[in-house]
Design a protein around this motif. Structure first.
Motif, PDB file in Angstrom:
ATOM      1  N   GLU A 270       0.834  -1.212   0.000  1.00  0.00           N
ATOM      2  CA  GLU A 270       0.000   0.000   0.000  1.00  0.00           C
ATOM      3  C   GLU A 270       0.866   1.258   0.000  1.00  0.00           C
ATOM      4  O   GLU A 270       0.544   2.241  -0.676  1.00  0.00           O
ATOM      5  N   PHE A 271       1.953   1.211   0.746  1.00  0.00           N
ATOM      6  CA  PHE A 271       2.866   2.350   0.777  1.00  0.00           C
ATOM      7  C   PHE A 271       3.482   2.573  -0.607  1.00  0.00           C
ATOM      8  O   PHE A 271       3.624   3.718  -1.062  1.00  0.00           O
ATOM      9  N   ALA A 272       3.842   1.485  -1.284  1.00  0.00           N
ATOM     10  CA  ALA A 272       4.413   1.587  -2.632  1.00  0.00           C
ATOM     11  C   ALA A 272       3.386   2.139  -3.615  1.00  0.00           C
ATOM     12  O   ALA A 272       3.737   2.914  -4.519  1.00  0.00           O
ATOM     13  N   GLN A 273       2.127   1.756  -3.456  1.00  0.00           N
ATOM     14  CA  GLN A 273       1.074   2.310  -4.307  1.00  0.00           C
ATOM     15  C   GLN A 273       0.966   3.814  -4.120  1.00  0.00           C
ATOM     16  O   GLN A 273       0.809   4.572  -5.080  1.00  0.00           O
ATOM     17  N   TYR A 274       1.059   4.242  -2.874  1.00  0.00           N
ATOM     18  CA  TYR A 274       1.012   5.669  -2.564  1.00  0.00           C
ATOM     19  C   TYR A 274       2.173   6.411  -3.217  1.00  0.00           C
ATOM     20  O   TYR A 274       1.993   7.470  -3.845  1.00  0.00           O
ATOM     21  N   LEU A 275       3.388   5.861  -3.097  1.00  0.00           N
ATOM     22  CA  LEU A 275       4.570   6.517  -3.660  1.00  0.00           C
ATOM     23  C   LEU A 275       4.478   6.665  -5.177  1.00  0.00           C
ATOM     24  O   LEU A 275       4.993   7.639  -5.746  1.00  0.00           O
ATOM     25  N   THR A 276       3.851   5.714  -5.834  1.00  0.00           N
ATOM     26  CA  THR A 276       3.808   5.710  -7.300  1.00  0.00           C
ATOM     27  C   THR A 276       2.540   6.342  -7.860  1.00  0.00           C
ATOM     28  O   THR A 276       2.303   6.275  -9.071  1.00  0.00           O
ATOM     29  N   SER A 351       8.162  -8.594  -3.458  1.00  0.00           N
ATOM     30  CA  SER A 351       6.715  -8.752  -3.276  1.00  0.00           C
ATOM     31  C   SER A 351       5.901  -7.744  -4.097  1.00  0.00           C
ATOM     32  O   SER A 351       4.671  -7.840  -4.147  1.00  0.00           O
ATOM     33  N   LEU A 352       6.584  -6.789  -4.725  1.00  0.00           N
ATOM     34  CA  LEU A 352       5.876  -5.763  -5.498  1.00  0.00           C
ATOM     35  C   LEU A 352       5.693  -6.207  -6.952  1.00  0.00           C
ATOM     36  O   LEU A 352       6.530  -6.907  -7.513  1.00  0.00           O
ATOM     37  N   GLU A 353       4.621  -5.766  -7.543  1.00  0.00           N
ATOM     38  CA  GLU A 353       4.372  -6.053  -8.945  1.00  0.00           C
ATOM     39  C   GLU A 353       5.405  -5.329  -9.811  1.00  0.00           C
ATOM     40  O   GLU A 353       5.913  -4.266  -9.442  1.00  0.00           O
TER      41      GLU A 353
END
Length: 385
Positions: A270-276, A351-353
Motif C-alpha cells: 500500500e505504501f508503494a502504491q502511494y509513492l507511485t 513482493s511488489l508487482e
C-alpha cells in the motif's frame, strides 16, 4: 654405630641415602616435564582483536600478516586439510604515512563522485535551472563556528551528523547522550532559509558544504519500516498518521472503521502504491522525497559527497579535512539504525508487482544515477523476463 655429626643435629646414613633418592627422582621429573613443554608447539599468534569501528589505515597492506592456523575439527567429521586464515594485525594508532595514504585515496573517491554527479547534471539540464527552492534552503544547517553548511537528508544518518555539529558548537554532553529529540529540535543551529538572500549567497560561496546520500530504494524501505511498520514509533510520531490515513482510504480494499480512523498497519504494498501515485508526488514528506530535490546537488557545488554505505570512511575524511578530527569523532554504527539487509531488501521489493517497481524506478532514477548507485538486481531480473 657409625654416625655423622653436625652442629645442629645427627642423621643416620640410612636417612641421608633416602633423601638423596628423593632428590634424584625430583630432578628426573623436572627434566622430563620441561622437555615435553619445550618440544611442543608454541603459539606465537597475535590475538585476533578487532575494533567495532575500524578504518582503512588499520588494515594497511604493509602490516597485513597471513598465518596458517588449523581449522577446528567438527566432532564426528574427519578433517583432511587445514584452512588458510588471514589474521590482520591492527595498529591502534595510525602512522602519518597511513593517514596520508587514506586521505589521498578518499580524495580520489570524492573526485570520482563529483565527476559522476557533474556528468548526470549535464545530461539532465532541468536540474540546473532556477533558484534554490525553499525546500532546499530549509534543509541546510549553518554551522557558523566552523563555516560549514550541511544539507541533511532524513534516513541518511542525519541524527548523528547533527550530534557531531552540536559537539563542534561546544555541547558538553557525550555525543551518545544527545537524544534524537535534542539533535532534531534543540540543536541550536540556524537553517540557511533564515538568512537574507545576500547572506545565503555569501555562505554558499565561502563555506564548506557537504551532504550524504543513500541507496534510494533502501532509504524508502527504511522510512516505511521505521514510521509505519513499528507500532511504537507510529504511536509516538503522530505527524505521519495523516499519510497513513490517506493511504488506508485510497488504497486499502474494504478498510474497517478502525483502519480509517487510525491508519495503523498500512502494508508495504500500500505504501508503494502511494509513492507511485502521480497525484501524491507533490506532497511527498522529506523522509521519502528524492535526495536531489532536497539538496539540489546540480545547483550547489558540494565539497564533500558522502554515502551512508561508506559512512565511517567518509566521516573520517570529512572531519580530518576540516581539521576537527581531534575535537569530535563520528559515532560508531551501533549508534545508528541498521541498514536493511540484502535478504530483507529482496523480500520486500520482490513482493511488489513489476509495474510498481518500474514506476518506483522512474521516480528515483535520478537519485540512483547522480550518486552512483546501480539499478537494483530485483528490477534487472524482472526486466529480463
Amino acid at each position: 654405630m657409625l654416625t655423622i655429626e653436625t652442629s645442629q643435629s645427627v642423621y643416620s646414613p640410612r636417612f641421608m641415602i633416602g633423601c638423596l633418592g628423593v632428590l634424584f627422582l625430583y630432578c628426573a621429573f623436572v627434566v622430563t616435564f620441561t622437555t615435553e613443554i619445550f618440544d611442543g608447539d608454541i603459539n606465537l599468534r597475535t590475538p585476533d582483536i578487532r575494533s567495532a569501528n575500524t578504518f582503512p589505515w588499520e588494515h594497511n597492506d604493509d602490516r597485513r600478516v597471513t598465518r596458517k592456523t588449523a581449522k577446528p575439527q567438527n566432532v564426528g567429521r574427519p578433517t583432511t586439510q587445514t584452512k588458510e586464515v588471514e589474521r590482520v594485525v591492527i595498529t591502534k594508532k595510525p602512522t602519518q604515512k597511513q593517514i596520508d595514504r587514506f586521505m589521498v585515496e578518499q580524495s580520489e573517491i570524492q573526485s570520482e563522485r563529483k565527476e559522476n554527479l557533474a556528468e548526470i547534471c549535464r545530461r539532465n539540464t532541468q536540474l540546473t535551472r532556477g533558484d534554490l527552492t525553499y525546500d532546499t534552503l530549509r534543509h541546510i544547517y549553518v554551522h557558523e563556528k566552523t563555516k560549514l553548511l550541511y544539507c541533511f537528508v532524513p534516513k541518511v544518518a542525519c541524527s548523528n551528523w547533527k550530534r557531531v555539529l552540536m559537539k563542534l558548537d561546544g555541547n558538553e554532553k557525550p555525543i551518545d547522550d544527545i537524544s534524537s529529540h535534542e539533535a532534531h529540535f534543540r540543536n541550536g543551529m540556524k537553517r540557511l532559509v533564515s538568512y537574507s538572500v545576500e547572506a545565503q549567497n555569501e555562505k554558499l560561496k565561502s563555506y564548506k558544504k557537504f551532504m550524504f546520500a543513500r541507496n534510494p530504494f533502501t532509504r524508502i524501505l527504511s522510512a516505511y519500516k521505521n514510521k509505519y511498520q513499528d507500532p511504537k514509533m507510529y504511536a509516538k510520531e503522530t505527524y505521519f498518521h495523516r499519510f497513513a490515513k490517506r493511504i488506508m482510504k485510497k488504497y486499502r480494499k474494504n478498510p474497517s472503521v478502525h483502519d480509517l480512523m487510525t491508519g495503523e498497519g498500512i502494508t508495504w504494498q500500500e505504501f508503494a502504491q502511494y509513492l507511485t501515485d502521480p497525484s501524491e508526488y507533490s506532497s511527498f514528506d522529506d523522509h521519502w522525497e528524492e535526495t536531489y530535490r532536497i539538496c539540489s546537488p546540480c545547483k550547489i557545488s558540494y565539497d564533500f559527497l558522502g554515502k551512508l554505505e561508506t559512512i565511517n570512511e567518509d566521516a573520517k575524511y570529512i572531519l580530518r579535512s576540516l581539521n576537527v578530527s581531534d575535537t569530535v569523532t563520528y559515532p560508531p554504527r551501533a549508534n545508528s539504525h541498521p541498514t536493511n539487509s540484502a535478504k530483507e531488501f529482496d523480500k520486500y521489493y520482490g513482493s511488489l508487482e513489476t509495474s510498481v517497481l518500474k514506476r518506483l524506478w522512474k521516480i528515483y532514477r535520478i537519485d540512483f544515477e547522480l550518486f552512483g548507485y546501480e539499478m537494483p538486481q530485483v528490477l534487472v531480473n524482472r526486466l529480463q523476463k
